[in-house]
Design a protein around this motif. Structure first.
Motif, PDB file in Angstrom:
ATOM      1  N   GLY A   5       0.818  -1.208   0.000  1.00 18.00           N
ATOM      2  CA  GLY A   5       0.000   0.000   0.000  1.00 18.00           C
ATOM      3  C   GLY A   5       0.851   1.257   0.000  1.00 18.00           C
ATOM      4  N   PHE A   6       1.973   1.218   0.708  1.00 16.52           N
ATOM      5  CA  PHE A   6       2.870   2.369   0.703  1.00 16.52           C
ATOM      6  C   PHE A   6       3.419   2.621  -0.694  1.00 16.52           C
ATOM      7  N   VAL A   7       3.877   1.569  -1.362  1.00 12.38           N
ATOM      8  CA  VAL A   7       4.414   1.723  -2.715  1.00 12.38           C
ATOM      9  C   VAL A   7       3.333   2.262  -3.653  1.00 12.38           C
ATOM     10  N   ARG A   8       2.119   1.764  -3.513  1.00 15.64           N
ATOM     11  CA  ARG A   8       1.014   2.161  -4.405  1.00 15.64           C
ATOM     12  C   ARG A   8       0.478   3.556  -4.063  1.00 15.64           C
ATOM     13  N   ASP A   9       0.167   3.785  -2.779  1.00 17.12           N
ATOM     14  CA  ASP A   9      -0.533   5.006  -2.375  1.00 17.12           C
ATOM     15  C   ASP A   9       0.391   6.112  -1.881  1.00 17.12           C
ATOM     16  N   GLY A  10       1.552   5.744  -1.357  1.00 20.28           N
ATOM     17  CA  GLY A  10       2.507   6.750  -0.905  1.00 20.28           C
ATOM     18  C   GLY A  10       2.479   7.082   0.563  1.00 20.28           C
ATOM     19  N   TYR A  11       1.772   6.288   1.366  1.00 25.00           N
ATOM     20  CA  TYR A  11       1.784   6.553   2.803  1.00 25.00           C
ATOM     21  C   TYR A  11       1.329   5.314   3.574  1.00 25.00           C
ATOM     22  N   VAL A  12       1.713   5.269   4.839  1.00 22.56           N
ATOM     23  CA  VAL A  12       1.182   4.310   5.799  1.00 22.56           C
ATOM     24  C   VAL A  12       0.935   5.068   7.098  1.00 22.56           C
ATOM     25  N   VAL A  13       0.123   4.492   7.977  1.00 21.43           N
ATOM     26  CA  VAL A  13      -0.147   5.097   9.280  1.00 21.43           C
ATOM     27  C   VAL A  13       0.327   4.148  10.367  1.00 21.43           C
ATOM     28  N   VAL A  14       1.069   4.675  11.324  1.00 22.00           N
ATOM     29  CA  VAL A  14       1.467   3.905  12.500  1.00 22.00           C
ATOM     30  C   VAL A  14       0.676   4.485  13.671  1.00 22.00           C
ATOM     31  N   ARG A  15      -0.271   3.717  14.168  1.00 24.82           N
ATOM     32  CA  ARG A  15      -1.173   4.217  15.199  1.00 24.82           C
ATOM     33  C   ARG A  15      -0.538   4.091  16.592  1.00 24.82           C
TER      34      ARG A  15
END
Length: 253
Positions: A5-15
């Motif tokens: 998802g990071f490669v595709r969308d450009g972000y991740v969330v660390v909660r």
């Protein structure tokens, strides 16, 4: 962590990277910085500007937030162990956005990576910048002027940067070269609870949003996660940041 998802969308969330007490202590210190400009937490008549930026304090609560093991693990996964630079605190600035109908300084952009005489520059290998981090020190809902991320835009930006090689280009010039259709892509908003951190690809197009229809100021730091050198784009760099750049270079508009 959703690396695809990071490669595709450009972000991740660390909660929940740091606890509510640490977040509260950070907010208290931000209010102290605002007080030096005459802005008081308990006097809303002093909230006359839609956005006021302060340097992120370096006190212990910010050091605790930056030292989160979950964040260190995420940096290792996205950039690579030993490649990113640890810092004492969070770093960067804290743009505090107050309830307001005013647009303020909102506008789509990407971040520059290093300073030069003609402005902050960025190149296709993302010299100096490994990630853009968004540290939420206050709860941020849809009405609280969250940062908007244009998903997938980082791959498009990689193609814009490619012709400029190592020299790169200023981040302002990049904005003049993307097609308007890039802003028609799906977007995501950086919402969540205090203690959440969004880790964004350095090329992601983003903007502050307005109006702020909430009741409390939105407090969020936006530091760079520095790398000692840029990313290698010959296929040998397996980090998700490099993979996303390569995916962008192999795509078409």
């Amino acid at each position: 962590m959703d690396l695809d998802g990071f490669v595709r969308d450009g972000y991740v969330v660390v909660r929940a990277t740091f606890d509510p007490t640490t977040a509260r202590e950070c907010r208290d210190l931000i209010w102290e910085s605002l007080a030096a400009q005459g802005i008081q937490e308990d006097d809303q008549t002093t909230w006359t500007r839609s956005c006021v930026s302060v340097d992120c304090p370096e006190a212990e609560p910010f050091a605790a937030a930056a030292a989160s093991p979950a964040l260190s693990a995420a940096y290792d996964e996205l950039i690579g162990p030993g490649r990113w630079t640890r810092r004492k605190g969070v770093g960067g600035s804290v743009p505090v956005r107050f309830p307001s109908e005013d647009r303020g300084n909102a506008g789509y952009h990407i971040e520059g990576s290093w300073d030069s005489p003609d402005g902050y520059r960025v190149n296709v290998r993302s010299r100096a910048r490994g990630l853009l981090a968004l540290f939420l020190f206050s709860d941020v809902g849809d009405d609280d002027a969250p940062t908007r991320l244009v998903t997938g835009s980082h791959q498009h930006i990689a193609r814009i940067l490619a012709p400029y090689g190592e020299t790169g280009v200023t981040s302002e010039e990049v904005e003049s070269k993307w097609r308007p259709s890039i802003l028609c892509r799906r977007t995501a908003h950086a919402t969540g609870r205090a203690g959440d951190v969004y880790l964004c690809h350095p090329f992601v197009v983003h903007t502050a949003t307005w109006p702020h229809r909430g009741t409390t100021p939105r407090m969020m730091a936006q530091p760079a996660v520095h790398v000692r050198s840029g990313f290698t784009l010959d296929g040998t760099d397996t980090s998700p940041v490099a993979q996303a750049i390569m995916a962008g270079l192999s795509g078409t508009d």
